[in-house]
Design a protein around this motif. Structure first.
Motif, PDB file in Angstrom:
ATOM      1  N   MET A   1      -5.873  11.362 -12.006  1.00 19.13           N
ATOM      2  CA  MET A   1      -4.724  11.085 -10.766  1.00 19.13           C
ATOM      3  C   MET A   1      -5.116   9.782 -10.370  1.00 19.13           C
ATOM      4  O   MET A   1      -6.115   9.237 -10.166  1.00 19.13           O
ATOM      5  CB  MET A   1      -5.054  12.276  -9.690  1.00 19.13           C
ATOM      6  N   ASN A   2      -3.773   9.041  -9.838  1.00 18.34           N
ATOM      7  CA  ASN A   2      -3.948   7.657  -9.465  1.00 18.34           C
ATOM      8  C   ASN A   2      -3.528   7.824  -7.809  1.00 18.34           C
ATOM      9  O   ASN A   2      -2.423   8.571  -7.591  1.00 18.34           O
ATOM     10  CB  ASN A   2      -2.942   6.786 -10.117  1.00 18.34           C
ATOM     11  N   ILE A   3      -4.400   7.511  -6.758  1.00 22.75           N
ATOM     12  CA  ILE A   3      -3.806   7.404  -5.588  1.00 22.75           C
ATOM     13  C   ILE A   3      -4.091   6.326  -4.812  1.00 22.75           C
ATOM     14  O   ILE A   3      -5.109   5.556  -5.169  1.00 22.75           O
ATOM     15  CB  ILE A   3      -4.915   8.635  -4.824  1.00 22.75           C
ATOM     16  N   ILE A   4      -3.033   5.812  -4.276  1.00 18.32           N
ATOM     17  CA  ILE A   4      -3.225   4.516  -3.607  1.00 18.32           C
ATOM     18  C   ILE A   4      -2.937   4.817  -1.937  1.00 18.32           C
ATOM     19  O   ILE A   4      -2.079   5.516  -1.923  1.00 18.32           O
ATOM     20  CB  ILE A   4      -2.045   3.412  -4.009  1.00 18.32           C
ATOM     21  N   VAL A   5      -3.722   4.310  -1.116  1.00 20.19           N
ATOM     22  CA  VAL A   5      -3.476   4.541   0.330  1.00 20.19           C
ATOM     23  C   VAL A   5      -3.164   3.387   0.928  1.00 20.19           C
ATOM     24  O   VAL A   5      -4.134   2.273   0.998  1.00 20.19           O
ATOM     25  CB  VAL A   5      -5.125   5.093   0.814  1.00 20.19           C
ATOM     26  N   TYR A   6      -2.052   2.889   1.448  1.00 20.62           N
ATOM     27  CA  TYR A   6      -1.804   1.805   2.160  1.00 20.62           C
ATOM     28  C   TYR A   6      -2.284   2.109   3.736  1.00 20.62           C
ATOM     29  O   TYR A   6      -1.731   3.062   4.234  1.00 20.62           O
ATOM     30  CB  TYR A   6      -0.441   1.591   2.101  1.00 20.62           C
ATOM     31  N   PRO A  27     -11.048   9.875  -6.155  1.00 20.48           N
ATOM     32  CA  PRO A  27     -10.987   8.358  -6.104  1.00 20.48           C
ATOM     33  C   PRO A  27      -9.609   7.939  -5.564  1.00 20.48           C
ATOM     34  O   PRO A  27      -8.511   8.480  -5.755  1.00 20.48           O
ATOM     35  CB  PRO A  27     -11.226   8.125  -7.526  1.00 20.48           C
ATOM     36  N   PHE A  28      -9.678   6.854  -4.836  1.00 17.11           N
ATOM     37  CA  PHE A  28      -8.407   6.080  -4.432  1.00 17.11           C
ATOM     38  C   PHE A  28      -8.536   4.733  -4.353  1.00 17.11           C
ATOM     39  O   PHE A  28      -9.824   4.199  -4.449  1.00 17.11           O
ATOM     40  CB  PHE A  28      -7.940   6.960  -3.100  1.00 17.11           C
ATOM     41  N   GLU A  29      -7.500   3.984  -4.129  1.00 12.98           N
ATOM     42  CA  GLU A  29      -7.516   2.475  -3.839  1.00 12.98           C
ATOM     43  C   GLU A  29      -6.952   2.451  -2.630  1.00 12.98           C
ATOM     44  O   GLU A  29      -5.895   2.638  -2.245  1.00 12.98           O
ATOM     45  CB  GLU A  29      -6.758   1.879  -4.839  1.00 12.98           C
ATOM     46  N   GLU A  30      -7.717   1.619  -1.901  1.00 16.23           N
ATOM     47  CA  GLU A  30      -7.235   1.275  -0.503  1.00 16.23           C
ATOM     48  C   GLU A  30      -6.429   0.005  -0.352  1.00 16.23           C
ATOM     49  O   GLU A  30      -7.025  -1.190  -1.208  1.00 16.23           O
ATOM     50  CB  GLU A  30      -8.261   1.107   0.593  1.00 16.23           C
ATOM     51  N   ARG A  31      -5.158  -0.174  -0.029  1.00 12.37           N
ATOM     52  CA  ARG A  31      -4.537  -1.425   0.024  1.00 12.37           C
ATOM     53  C   ARG A  31      -4.220  -1.495   1.638  1.00 12.37           C
ATOM     54  O   ARG A  31      -3.123  -0.986   2.177  1.00 12.37           O
ATOM     55  CB  ARG A  31      -3.259  -1.578  -0.872  1.00 12.37           C
ATOM     56  N   ASP A  32      -4.747  -2.573   2.293  1.00 11.90           N
ATOM     57  CA  ASP A  32      -4.576  -2.894   3.546  1.00 11.90           C
ATOM     58  C   ASP A  32      -3.471  -3.762   3.875  1.00 11.90           C
ATOM     59  O   ASP A  32      -3.320  -4.990   3.303  1.00 11.90           O
ATOM     60  CB  ASP A  32      -6.020  -3.695   4.249  1.00 11.90           C
ATOM     61  N   ILE A  33      -2.530  -3.599   4.451  1.00  8.68           N
ATOM     62  CA  ILE A  33      -1.285  -4.290   4.524  1.00  8.68           C
ATOM     63  C   ILE A  33      -1.167  -5.271   5.543  1.00  8.68           C
ATOM     64  O   ILE A  33      -0.216  -6.217   5.524  1.00  8.68           O
ATOM     65  CB  ILE A  33       0.052  -3.230   4.771  1.00  8.68           C
ATOM     66  N   ILE A  34      -2.349  -5.252   6.270  1.00  4.16           N
ATOM     67  CA  ILE A  34      -2.325  -6.373   7.323  1.00  4.16           C
ATOM     68  C   ILE A  34      -3.046  -7.481   6.767  1.00  4.16           C
ATOM     69  O   ILE A  34      -2.876  -8.648   6.976  1.00  4.16           O
ATOM     70  CB  ILE A  34      -3.203  -5.770   8.693  1.00  4.16           C
ATOM     71  N   LYS A  35      -4.103  -7.176   5.946  1.00  2.00           N
ATOM     72  CA  LYS A  35      -4.849  -8.123   5.343  1.00  2.00           C
ATOM     73  C   LYS A  35      -4.290  -8.973   4.028  1.00  2.00           C
ATOM     74  O   LYS A  35      -4.591  -9.891   3.784  1.00  2.00           O
ATOM     75  CB  LYS A  35      -6.298  -7.939   4.882  1.00  2.00           C
ATOM     76  N   ASN A  36      -3.053  -8.236   3.572  1.00  2.13           N
ATOM     77  CA  ASN A  36      -2.459  -8.647   2.355  1.00  2.13           C
ATOM     78  C   ASN A  36      -0.993  -8.459   2.626  1.00  2.13           C
ATOM     79  O   ASN A  36      -0.654  -7.194   2.353  1.00  2.13           O
ATOM     80  CB  ASN A  36      -3.141  -8.031   1.090  1.00  2.13           C
ATOM     81  N   PRO A  37      -0.392  -9.409   2.812  1.00  6.18           N
ATOM     82  CA  PRO A  37       1.343  -9.146   2.934  1.00  6.18           C
ATOM     83  C   PRO A  37       1.886  -8.562   1.910  1.00  6.18           C
ATOM     84  O   PRO A  37       3.123  -8.077   1.947  1.00  6.18           O
ATOM     85  CB  PRO A  37       1.699 -10.696   3.408  1.00  6.18           C
ATOM     86  N   GLU A  51       4.671   2.278   7.765  1.00  6.61           N
ATOM     87  CA  GLU A  51       3.592   3.073   8.643  1.00  6.61           C
ATOM     88  C   GLU A  51       2.351   3.411   7.886  1.00  6.61           C
ATOM     89  O   GLU A  51       2.198   3.237   6.655  1.00  6.61           O
ATOM     90  CB  GLU A  51       4.437   4.293   9.039  1.00  6.61           C
ATOM     91  N   SER A  52       1.322   3.663   8.580  1.00  3.51           N
ATOM     92  CA  SER A  52       0.095   3.677   7.910  1.00  3.51           C
ATOM     93  C   SER A  52      -0.505   5.005   8.529  1.00  3.51           C
ATOM     94  O   SER A  52      -0.486   5.388   9.602  1.00  3.51           O
ATOM     95  CB  SER A  52      -0.746   2.798   8.446  1.00  3.51           C
ATOM     96  N   PRO A  53      -1.245   5.744   7.523  1.00  2.00           N
ATOM     97  CA  PRO A  53      -1.404   5.483   6.019  1.00  2.00           C
ATOM     98  C   PRO A  53      -0.055   6.224   5.495  1.00  2.00           C
ATOM     99  O   PRO A  53       0.576   7.070   5.874  1.00  2.00           O
ATOM    100  CB  PRO A  53      -2.268   6.217   5.681  1.00  2.00           C
ATOM    101  N   THR A  54       0.240   5.364   4.343  1.00  5.10           N
ATOM    102  CA  THR A  54       1.400   5.770   3.260  1.00  5.10           C
ATOM    103  C   THR A  54       0.576   5.992   1.955  1.00  5.10           C
ATOM    104  O   THR A  54      -0.117   5.075   1.580  1.00  5.10           O
ATOM    105  CB  THR A  54       2.415   4.834   2.965  1.00  5.10           C
ATOM    106  N   LEU A  55       0.713   7.161   1.381  1.00  2.84           N
ATOM    107  CA  LEU A  55       0.006   7.401   0.076  1.00  2.84           C
ATOM    108  C   LEU A  55       0.957   7.216  -1.118  1.00  2.84           C
ATOM    109  O   LEU A  55       2.148   7.605  -0.780  1.00  2.84           O
ATOM    110  CB  LEU A  55      -0.779   8.755   0.016  1.00  2.84           C
ATOM    111  N   ASP A  56       0.661   6.783  -2.153  1.00  2.00           N
ATOM    112  CA  ASP A  56       1.150   6.993  -3.392  1.00  2.00           C
ATOM    113  C   ASP A  56       0.351   7.689  -4.177  1.00  2.00           C
ATOM    114  O   ASP A  56      -0.738   7.225  -4.750  1.00  2.00           O
ATOM    115  CB  ASP A  56       1.577   5.505  -3.965  1.00  2.00           C
ATOM    116  N   ILE A  61       5.392   9.402  -2.825  1.00  2.00           N
ATOM    117  CA  ILE A  61       5.135   8.833  -1.772  1.00  2.00           C
ATOM    118  C   ILE A  61       4.899   9.773  -0.795  1.00  2.00           C
ATOM    119  O   ILE A  61       5.982  10.566  -0.433  1.00  2.00           O
ATOM    120  CB  ILE A  61       6.265   7.813  -1.426  1.00  2.00           C
ATOM    121  N   VAL A  62       3.974   9.458   0.132  1.00  2.00           N
ATOM    122  CA  VAL A  62       3.733  10.526   1.173  1.00  2.00           C
ATOM    123  C   VAL A  62       3.549   9.555   2.378  1.00  2.00           C
ATOM    124  O   VAL A  62       2.728   8.817   2.674  1.00  2.00           O
ATOM    125  CB  VAL A  62       2.386  11.362   1.044  1.00  2.00           C
TER     126      VAL A  62
END
Length: 77
Positions: A1-6, A27-37, A51-56, A61-62
């Motif tokens: 399973m691949n989870i990305i948390v924005y 396991p998941f990958e966090e992607r901070d949308i403030i730190k990385n445009p 909006e935060s958090p959004t998950l893939d 998409i959630v």
């Protein structure tokens, strides 16, 4: 399973969702949308909003998710 948390820096909703995922051993990958445009552009392209958090979760998409939304999305996959 691949989870990305924005996430957004210091977002309490994001922290709760990530704590839940850790507790479940997912396991998941966090992607901070403030730190990385670029991540902000990415989440907007996937969900139409930033909006935060959004998950893939494996391409599902959630957006603007709480723990309950994540539980439901995982149960439906």
């Amino acid at each position: 399973m691949n989870i990305i948390v924005y996430t957004k820096t210091r977002c309490s909703w994001s922290a709760k969702v990530m704590t839940y995922l850790k507790e479940q051993g997912l396991p998941f990958e966090e992607r901070d949308i403030i730190k990385n445009p670029e991540y902000k552009k990415e989440v907007e392209a996937k969900s139409g909003q930033s909006e935060s958090p959004t998950l893939d979760i494996d391409g599902v998409i959630v957006p603007d998710a709480g723990v309950e939304d994540v539980v439901k999305a995982l149960a439906n996959r």
